[in-house]
Each structure stands twice: as C-alpha cells, then as structure tokens.
Design a protein around this motif. Structure first.
Motif, mmCIF file in Angstrom:
data_model
loop_
_atom_site.group_PDB
_atom_site.id
_atom_site.type_symbol
_atom_site.label_atom_id
_atom_site.label_comp_id
_atom_site.label_asym_id
_atom_site.label_seq_id
_atom_site.Cartn_x
_atom_site.Cartn_y
_atom_site.Cartn_z
ATOM 1 N N ALA A 10 0.904 -1.191 0.173
ATOM 2 C CA ALA A 10 0.045 0.117 0.130
ATOM 3 C C ALA A 10 0.830 1.364 -0.010
ATOM 4 O O ALA A 10 0.536 2.271 -0.820
ATOM 5 N N SER A 70 -5.540 -0.426 5.116
ATOM 6 C CA SER A 70 -5.452 -1.931 4.685
ATOM 7 C C SER A 70 -4.917 -2.696 5.789
ATOM 8 O O SER A 70 -5.569 -3.987 5.795
ATOM 9 N N SER A 128 0.993 3.992 -3.081
ATOM 10 C CA SER A 128 0.412 5.170 -2.794
ATOM 11 C C SER A 128 1.239 6.232 -2.237
ATOM 12 O O SER A 128 0.576 7.495 -2.262
ATOM 13 N N LEU A 153 -3.768 4.895 3.294
ATOM 14 C CA LEU A 153 -4.098 3.675 2.736
ATOM 15 C C LEU A 153 -3.446 2.549 3.469
ATOM 16 O O LEU A 153 -4.289 1.547 3.726
ATOM 17 N N ARG A 206 -7.575 -0.594 -4.069
ATOM 18 C CA ARG A 206 -7.119 0.879 -3.910
ATOM 19 C C ARG A 206 -5.530 0.610 -4.114
ATOM 20 O O ARG A 206 -4.814 1.628 -4.689
ATOM 21 N N SER A 233 0.806 6.640 0.764
ATOM 22 C CA SER A 233 -0.179 7.371 1.514
ATOM 23 C C SER A 233 -0.368 6.392 2.913
ATOM 24 O O SER A 233 -0.712 5.342 2.946
#
Length: 296
Positions: free
Chosen positions: A72, A85, A76, A81, A278, A78
């Motif tokens: 993740a 997750s 990203s 995120l 995502r 991020s």
C-alpha cells in the motif's frame, strides 16, 4: 397452407428438442472420454493453488500485515491507505475469518496471475492484427455478458467439483478486462513514438518490449485491477462447486439463514476487494505519473 402453418411451431419445438438432446449427449460422451485427460492437463494449476494456499496459511499474520502495508505504501505513498489496509486485515483476523481470507487471497492471486499470462499476449495479438481483434471481440462480449453461474456448468461436467473447476471458471470470467485493456493500451501508443523507434532501426520485438508495453502499462494496470475485482466476485460464486474461502461461509449462511455469519464474511469480502482495488489503482496512478514525466 393454414394447416402447415399451425404445425410449424410443433415442428420447430421438436427440432429444438432434438438439437438440445444431441448437444447434451455428445458433450456428456466427450466428458466421459476426455475428462480425465483434461483434468491431468490442468493438474499444474491445482498444484500451484495448493502451494499458494500453503504459503498464505503458513505465513505469520504479522508478516502478511507488513507485506500488505508495504504494498500500500509503495503504490500510494499514503499513510492513510497503508493504515486502512492493515487495520482491515487485522479486523478480519480478529473476527475469526483469517484462514478463509488467506484461501480467498491465494485463489485470487493464482487466478489473476493465470489471467494475466493469458490475457496480455492475447491483447497484444489483438493490437497487432485487426482481423484477430474482429474475431476476438464477439468472444469477449459473450464472456462478459454470460451469467456467472453458467460458467460453472460445463466446467463441473468436465472436471467435477473442486479447486481446478473453480479456478478455470474464475479465470474465464475474469479474463476479458485484461485482454481488452491490453489491446487498448498498445493501440493508443503515440504513432510518432513508433515511427521514432522505426527510425532507430528497432525490430518488432524491441518496439513491443521497449516502447509499446512500457507506455501501455498504466492502461494494462487498469485491466489488472478489473481482473482482480471480477476474480473476487467469481470466487464467491465458485464456492458452490467446492472452492474454499470466504464464499463457503456465505453460501452456508444463505442455506441455513445465519445472518451474522453471512454479514461478517460479506464484510470481509468487501474489505479485501477495497484493499486490492485501492492498491492496484495506486500503482496504476504512479505508472501514469511516471509516463507523463511527473515526479513521484
């Protein structure tokens, strides 16, 4: 004349009944004659799935969370995120659905890998030949519009109930997006870039590997994303023919009216779908930025 017209629907119905019987009898005979050989042909896929399940079930839960968090973050950059997750998977484990989740993830990973290995070459072939594209489009249309339950019928008749039948049904159902978007991505590569590669004396293979595929990669990643989503949807339906994972508790909940069992496993499926969606979208966006020459 009127009498013949009145008899025509009966004749048509009888002809249709005979045609159905002919097809059913021949398909049944084909499965009896060649079913074992076809099952042996797909045995490597069964072994691949077994090994993937063992790997996922054998990994410590903390390692799985770290891998998902790292993927993740890599896609990203991020924290939100990454945290979402990890917390989603942790919640799935807390509510006692870890083993079924790992089996479902193993099935999705194997089926997606098989779909990619088949779909990308088919998409490239379609992009290089208008005739192949014209022939493949109706087949892909049928595969995308056919009700998902229908895929189970011929597969079960050929291979019986079990992992292999479920895997083939999932792959067939999830294949069209990766084929279509690979074809689209390769065809959308700027013609001027192709001409520049020709000017430098690139061979067809060099143009494909060094120019077309890298530039088409964001579109191909979108196809991978859709393939994963369709594979996940079909894994639940494939539980009807013995595919282990989160689909079986949902099926059991429907059969026995266990509301909480179905609800919890349904939320687990949604959670996995969101994680895969995502993360794969994040990787696709990063590839798009890279292609556009933007800093990442």
């Amino acid at each position: 004349m009127l009498d013949w017209m009145n008899r025509f629907p009966q004749m048509n119905e009888e002809t249709l009944r005979n045609l159905k019987r002919f097809i059913d009898d021949n398909f049944r005979e084909f499965t009896r004659s060649y079913g074992a050989m076809i099952e042996g042909f797909f045995d490597p896929l069964r072994q691949m799935l077994i090994q993937a399940e063992r790997l996922m079930l054998g990994m410590p839960w903390l390692l799985v969370l770290l891998i998902v968090g790292a993927l993740a973050w890599a896609g990203s950059r991020s924290v939100r995120l990454m945290a979402a997750s990890v917390l989603t998977l942790a919640a799935i484990g807390y509510f006692g659905m870890w083993e079924d989740t790992m089996r479902t993830i193993a099935m999705i990973l194997v089926c997606t890998l098989v779909a990619i290995c088949i779909g990308i070459p088919l998409g490239i072939l379609m992009a290089r030949s208008n005739r192949v594209q014209s022939g493949m489009n109706p087949v892909l249309d049928v595969m995308q519009t056919m009700p998902s339950f229908v895929y189970l019928i011929p597969v079960v008749m050929l291979l019986g109930i079990g992992r292999v039948a479920g895997m083939i049904a999932v792959v067939v159902y999830a294949l069209p997006p990766i084929v279509r978007l690979t074809n689209l991505g390769v065809r959308e590569v700027d013609r001027e870039v192709i001409e520049a590669a020709d000017a430098f004396g690139s061979s067809a293979w060099q143009k494909l590997w060094n120019v077309q595929l890298p530039l088409a990669l964001p579109t191909i990643m979108a196809g991978v994303n859709q393939t994963i989503m369709m594979a996940l949807a079909m894994v639940v339906i494939a539980s009807m023919i013995g595919v282990q994972g989160l689909g079986q508790p949902v099926l059991r909940a429907i059969s026995n009216q266990y509301f909480t069992l179905g609800l919890f496993n349904g939320f687990a499926i949604v959670g996995i779908a969101i994680i895969f969606d995502r993360i794969s979208q994040a990787f696709g966006r990063r590839l798009q930025k890279h292609r556009g020459g933007m800093d990442v």
